[in-house]
Each structure stands twice: as structure tokens, then as C-alpha cells.
Write an enzyme that holds these catalytic residues in place. Structure first.
Site, short mmCIF file in Angstrom:
data_model
loop_
_atom_site.label_atom_id
_atom_site.label_comp_id
_atom_site.label_asym_id
_atom_site.label_seq_id
_atom_site.Cartn_x
_atom_site.Cartn_y
_atom_site.Cartn_z
N ARG A 1 0.95 -1.17 -0.20
CA ARG A 1 0.05 -0.01 -0.02
C ARG A 1 0.87 1.42 -0.22
O ARG A 1 0.51 2.36 0.62
CB ARG A 1 -0.97 -0.03 1.04
CG ARG A 1 -1.99 -0.97 1.09
CD ARG A 1 -3.37 -0.34 0.51
NE ARG A 1 -4.31 -1.47 0.45
CZ ARG A 1 -5.41 -1.61 1.27
NH1 ARG A 1 -5.51 -0.57 2.27
NH2 ARG A 1 -6.24 -2.36 0.95
N ARG B 1 -3.54 6.70 1.42
CA ARG B 1 -3.78 7.86 1.88
C ARG B 1 -2.85 8.37 2.89
O ARG B 1 -2.97 9.55 3.37
CB ARG B 1 -5.20 7.46 2.49
CG ARG B 1 -6.33 7.55 1.70
CD ARG B 1 -7.42 6.89 2.17
NE ARG B 1 -7.28 5.61 2.75
CZ ARG B 1 -8.05 4.50 3.61
NH1 ARG B 1 -9.26 5.08 3.93
NH2 ARG B 1 -7.62 3.53 3.54
N ASP C 1 -6.83 -2.53 -7.39
CA ASP C 1 -7.36 -3.05 -6.19
C ASP C 1 -7.72 -4.48 -6.59
O ASP C 1 -7.69 -4.78 -7.80
CB ASP C 1 -8.90 -2.39 -5.91
CG ASP C 1 -9.07 -2.79 -4.31
OD1 ASP C 1 -8.48 -2.12 -3.44
OD2 ASP C 1 -9.79 -3.63 -4.16
#
Ligand code: CP3
Length: 351
Positions: free
Chosen positions: A25, A29, A75
Site C-alpha cells: 500500500r 492515503r 485493487d
């Protein structure tokens, strides 16, 4: 031909000048530039489905940190979405499907997506990222394991225990087997399309395999991954394409994973690296396994622990540094910068 990039060398257990590092990841974010691009895209799915934007966020962590690999921004749920289940990402809830798959009839009705048309946005992103990377670092493609995809498809959303997926595995094994068969076919084609578009290594994320019993793991998680490994393109344009299997919670099953014929396995943070080395020897490369939970601690604490992890993997070739699972949104990017530098600076106990 021997690869030059240290990430690809480590996956082939060849000697490297420094331990390579990438972070699960790594585009996400915790990076303000990611949040800005996502805002501009309007939604996470638009980000995934627009190759220019997927390429932009894939490259963001590489512009900040000296990482040794890029991972396609996408994803694992693109496959069930392409099967018509209607994926949405709901703020603070995570992925939610408009339709679930709960019976053999519903499994039988699922189409197998054609990557060349239904998932064209993914292969277009892969080719664009390869072009924009100019061979700076290798690009990793990925997919979810059939079991992990089934968990979300049956439940329709995230869950702590995926009780409805287990109910199907125990109560309607023929339906679960039919679903596995479709997901194996779809995922093999999907990963091969990524490889043909330019992915230089692939990782299968089996986030929920660790929820199963040992027999359940063999039947519903490992066997379908094994069939995918058997069907993958392992050499493209004369270059080896390594396959990494990552089951979270696989401490019991390391030998079984090594026996699939994969090139490397990801270890979560609960696994003692020295024990994994003793059990696996030089059969496959190992990837991992810093506890992502440490990243909120001061940078010196994180770097000390990273050195401890590096020493525990030992001096043998065949280690790719990573976290034991994905990085979370609240992490300070400066801590990640310090971690990457500490891993590259580390010379091991002898040097
Ligand atoms: O590693 C990377 O940088 C590549 C990108 C990537 C994403 N998802 C982007 C993403 C990868 C490899 C994944 C895999 C994935 N997706 C897994 C397996 C890996 C794992 O973490 O165990 C799973 C289970 C999913 C399904 C999924 N997608 C969930 C559960 C969520 C919500 C998580 C959350 O923190 O909200 C997503 C959304 C998602 N996928 C985000 C990102 C960056 C957050 C979306 C946002 O911007 O709001």
C-alpha cells in the site's frame, strides 16, 4: 539473463548490494499527494479506472522515497467488479458490492471477465506505468487470491470473520468449488495480461487465508493459488517473472507455500524471520515483515526495529524488506523516508 534490479535479484536469491525495500500500500492515503489526486478523481474507483491517474499515484511514493519497486495502483476487487457485482467504495466502510454470490446458481451465472476488454483499464495502466518508469525500478502486478475474493463476493463487504464465506465452504462445498474454479481461471488470465502488458513480478494477496483451518487452507486457499501459479507466464521477453504469494496468518503453512513453485513468500509480522529461514532454507525468497503497527512510533524506534528484522533474516541472499501488511492512513511520510534509508544503509552484524 541475470536481472540488474536488486528487487528482482533478491526474488531470484541472487546477491545484492543492499536489501531491496517496497511497502504494501505504498501509494495510499498517508501521502498528501495521493489524497489530492483522489480528490481530483472524485472517487477511488475513478482513480483505478483512469490509467493516467493510476499511473500518477503509482509513481508518487517513488518520487518521495528511494523504493526498489513500484506496485500497480489498483485493487484486488477489480475482478469481482468486472464479473458484474457492482463495486463501490463507501467512506469509512470500505468496499461494498451491490450484489452478493450466495448459491451455486449465482456462481454459475457469473461471467468470467476478458482482461483484454473488461479489465483493459488495468493493462493500459500497466503499459503506461512501465513507459513512465523508464526502467528506474521494476513494476509489480497483483491480484487477490480466489479465497480472499470469494470472502468479499459472498459477504458483499468487509467483515471480521467472513462467516457467510465459511458457511458456503462448509455447507455448500460444490458451490464454493465452482466459485474457486471461476476465480482461478479469471485470475490466471488477469495476471498473465498484466505480465504481457509489462508487469515484471506478480504478487497474490491472500489476506484472509489465515482465517481457515489447515485443511480449509489447503483446499480453499492454497490449492487455487497453486493452480494460478501453474498457469502463469513465468518468462516474458526472455526475462523471468517471479511470483510472490502472501497469505496473512500463514505461520503454520510456510512449507506448503514454498512447495507451490512460487519464487517468494510474504511473511506477516507475527512470523519470526529466523524461524522462517530455518524452515524454508533457500527454497524460496522471503519478503517482510516489519509490524506496520510500529510506524506511529518515533523514527529511531522504527529504524532500530527494521535493523533487528534485517538481522533476523540473516545474511543469505533472498530477502525483500517490506511491512508484514499494508501501511495505514495515519502514518507520517517522514517516518517512511527514515525507514527506507535505514534499510538501505544497513550492512548486517558483520559489516
Ligand atoms: O500496495 C499498493 O500501493 C497498491 C494498491 C493496492 C490497493 N489495494 C489500493 C487501495 C493494493 C495492492 C490493494 C490490495 C487489496 N485491496 C487487498 C489485499 C491487500 C491487503 O491489504 O490485505 C484487499 C483486501 C483489498 C480490498 C480493499 N480495497 C479494502 C479492504 C479497502 C478499504 C481499505 C481502507 O483502508 O479503507 C480497499 C480500498 C483501497 N485499496 C484503498 C487503497 C489505496 C483506500 C481507498 C481510498 O483512497 O479511500
Amino acid at each position: 539473463m541475470e536481472p540488474q534490479h536488486r528487487f528482482l535479484r533478491a526474488l531470484q536469491r541472487l546477491p545484492v548490494d543492499r536489501t531491496p525495500i517496497w511497502i504494501m500500500r505504498q501509494a495510499g492515503r498517508y501521502l498528501p499527494e495521493y489524497r489530492a489526486t483522489r480528490e481530483r478523481a472524485g472517487s477511488f474507483l475513478t482513480l483505478c479506472k483512469t490509467p493516467e491517474l493510476a499511473c500518477e499515484v503509482t509513481l508518487q511514493p517513488l518520487d518521495r522515497f528511494d523504493l526498489d519497486a513500484a506496485i500497480l495502483f489498483s485493487d484486488i476487487l477489480t475482478i469481482p467488479d468486472a464479473m458484474g457485482l457492482g463495486l463501490e467504495l463507501v467512506e469509512k466502510q470500505g468496499p461494498v458490492f451491490a450484489r452478493t454470490v450466495r448459491s451455486k446458481a449465482e456462481v454459475d451465472a457469473l461471467p468470467i471477465p476478458d482482461p483484454a476488454s473488461d479489465l483493459r483499464y488495468v493493462t493500459d495502466a500497466v503499459s503506461l506505468i512501465r513507459r513512465e518508469l523508464h526502467d528506474r525500478v521494476p513494476l509489480i502486478g497483483f491480484a487477490g487470491s480466489p479465497w480472499t475474493l470469494a470472502c468479499y463476493m459472498i459477504e458483499g463487504r468487509g467483515s471480521k470473520d467472513f462467516a457467510s464465506a465459511k458457511a458456503m465452504a462448509y455447507g455448500e462445498p460444490a458451490a464454493m468449488q465452482a466459485l474457486m474454479d471461476k476465480l482461478v481461471t479469471a485470475t490466471t488470465a488477469y495476471l498473465n495480461a498484466q505480465i504481457e502488458a509489462g508487469a515484471q513480478a506478480v504478487q497474490i494477496f491472500d489476506t484472509w487465508g489465515g482465517n481457515l483451518t489447515t485443511d480449509g487452507y489447503k483446499r480453499w486457499s492454497l490449492e487455487p493459488m497453486q493452480r494460478i501459479v501453474d498457469g502463469l507466464i513465468r518468462e516474458h521477453d526472455g526475462v523471468k517473472i517471479p511470483v510472490i504469494l502472501f497469505t496473512k496468518g500463514a505461520g503454520n503453512w510456510l512449507e506448503l507455500i514454498a512447495d507451490t513453485g512460487c519464487d517468494a513468500m510474504g511473511l506477516d509480522w507475527t512470523i519470526d524471520p529466523a524461524m522462517a529461514r530455518r524452515r524454508i532454507g533457500d527454497r524460496v525468497a522471503l519478503q517482510g515483515n516489519l509490524d506496520p503497527g510500529i510506524l506511529t512510533a518515533p523514527a529511531e524506534v522504527v529504524c532500530d526495529e527494521a535493523r533487528r528484522v534485517l538481522d533476523a533474516f540473516g545474511p543469505e541472499p533472498g530477502h525483500v524488506f517490506n511491512l508484514g501488511h499494508g501501511i495505514t492512513p495515519q502514518i507520517n511520510p517522514e517516518t517512511v523516508g527514515a525507514l527506507v534509508e535505514a534499510v538501505h544503509a544497513h550492512r548486517g552484524p558483520a559489516g
